[in-house]
Design a protein around this motif. Structure first.
Motif, PDB file in Angstrom:
ATOM      1  N   LEU A 134      46.679  31.603  36.143  1.00 48.66           N
ATOM      2  CA  LEU A 134      46.986  33.031  36.266  1.00 48.66           C
ATOM      3  C   LEU A 134      47.737  33.564  35.044  1.00 48.66           C
ATOM      4  CD1 LEU A 134      47.778  32.655  39.996  1.00 48.66           C
ATOM      5  CD2 LEU A 134      45.973  34.102  39.086  1.00 48.66           C
ATOM      6  N   ARG A 158      51.551  37.172  40.084  1.00 54.02           N
ATOM      7  CA  ARG A 158      50.180  36.868  40.484  1.00 54.02           C
ATOM      8  C   ARG A 158      50.097  35.491  41.129  1.00 54.02           C
ATOM      9  NH1 ARG A 158      46.210  37.320  35.711  1.00 54.02           N
ATOM     10  NH2 ARG A 158      44.728  36.819  37.379  1.00 54.02           N
ATOM     11  N   GLN A 193      48.650  34.506  44.750  1.00 60.99           N
ATOM     12  CA  GLN A 193      47.592  33.505  44.836  1.00 60.99           C
ATOM     13  C   GLN A 193      47.923  32.423  45.847  1.00 60.99           C
ATOM     14  OE1 GLN A 193      44.884  34.105  42.841  1.00 60.99           O
ATOM     15  NE2 GLN A 193      43.825  32.584  44.091  1.00 60.99           N
TER      16      GLN A 193
END
Length: 313
Positions: free
Chosen positions: A66, A72, A76
């Motif tokens: 990422l 993020r 995830q």
């Protein structure tokens, strides 16, 4: 000084770790540790996570995939744990040797030992028998996701090049056995859950039916990934995309026979240590009764049941 541990089946380029960390701006002393510590502290605060002790290696792999983004990576991890809850049938198997005996002579998968100049792994899946039912294909998807799980903890790469070899079978009969809901959801877990970076998808077949299969699969991929799908009727054009020397000898390369590579991986994924690891990771799920309702967004609400229509001209 940190280094990549020696692996029994995988080789690395000498600069793999520093090159990939530098690519994602995680190469300065202490940078990776600081990011991992932030993630570990955040995970402890997630009441709906059933697993709190993700390893440094796992978190580092997600961070790199990422591009070094902590925020993020949080999203995830939450998404993957949620998928394991809502799509649990893909995570039922934990022993590659014992749980997949029924597909041993139908479908095989292997990861090649070397890596490309840009740090990608090459994976080959080969269909040996065209009379494959949807149950066998579900098992093949489970095995593929086991490999995704393994990569996120024990390998150091920048993504994969996937090869699917359909030579020697009746491909139309094979296509007719596919449960496309299973296929769609398996691809979603691999691409969106494990965030697998795919450099290319290569189909090898002499059958005209491969055009039907490719058209169907492209509908399940993003536009960017669908543009990386290629079809080959021989090994020769494959060499334009995959370094020949990385391939098995029966594909014209320099590595050992493909079947031997697959057998090696079955043994590796079935060691007592790895079976225990897969059992632990399949339970890295979410308890939705403990999740803050505001966080259960549209991405999750439609996950288990949404399936857009597939069309073939």
């Amino acid at each position: 000084m940190e280094y990549i541990p020696e692996h029994p089946l995988l080789r690395y380029k000498p600069d793999t770790m520093i090159a990939l960390r530098k690519k994602y701006n995680l190469h300065k002393p202490g940078d990776m540790d600081r990011c991992v510590d932030i993630l570990k502290e955040w995970i402890k605060q997630q009441e709906h996570f059933t697993k709190k002790d993700f390893s440094k290696e796992q978190l580092e792999r997600f961070l790199m995939t990422l591009k070094g983004s902590i925020e993020r990576t949080k999203l995830q991890l939450d998404k993957l744990c949620t998928m394991k809850t809502l799509l649990s049938r893909f995570f039922e198997s934990c022993n590659a040797k014992n749980d997949f005996l029924h597909i041993k002579n139908k479908l095989i998968v292997g990861i090649l030992p070397g890596m490309t100049e840009d740090y990608y792994r090459v994976c080959i899946g080969k269909v040996l028998y065209n009379k494959v039912d949807s149950k066998a294909l579900l098992s093949a998807f489970q095995l593929g996701l086991m490999i995704c799980e393994y990569f996120k903890s024990f390998d150091y790469n920048d993504g994969v090049i996937a090869i699917a070899d359909f030579r020697g079978i009746d491909l139309m009969e094979f296509v007719s056995a596919i449960n496309f809901i299973d296929l769609r959801e398996a691809i979603m877990i691999g691409m969106e859950g494990y965030d697998t970076r795919v450099k290319g998808i290569h189909f090898i077949s002499n059958s005209k039916a491969v055009e039907i299969l490719v058209k169907l699969i492209k509908q399940l991929l993003s536009k960017k990934i669908s543009e990386r799908v290629h079809v080959h009727n021989s090994n020769e054009t494959l060499y334009e995309h995959v370094p020949r020397e990385l391939l098995p000898t029966d594909y014209g390369g320099e590595e050992k026979q493909y079947k031997e590579i697959c057998d090696d991986w079955t043994k590796e994924l079935s060691t007592e240590k790895n079976v225990k690891f897969f059992e632990e990771m399949k339970n890295a799920r979410t308890n939705e009764t403990l999740r803050r309702a505001i966080n259960f967004n549209e991405n999750y609400i439609g996950m288990a049941g949404t399936f857009r229509n597939l069309t073939v001209d």
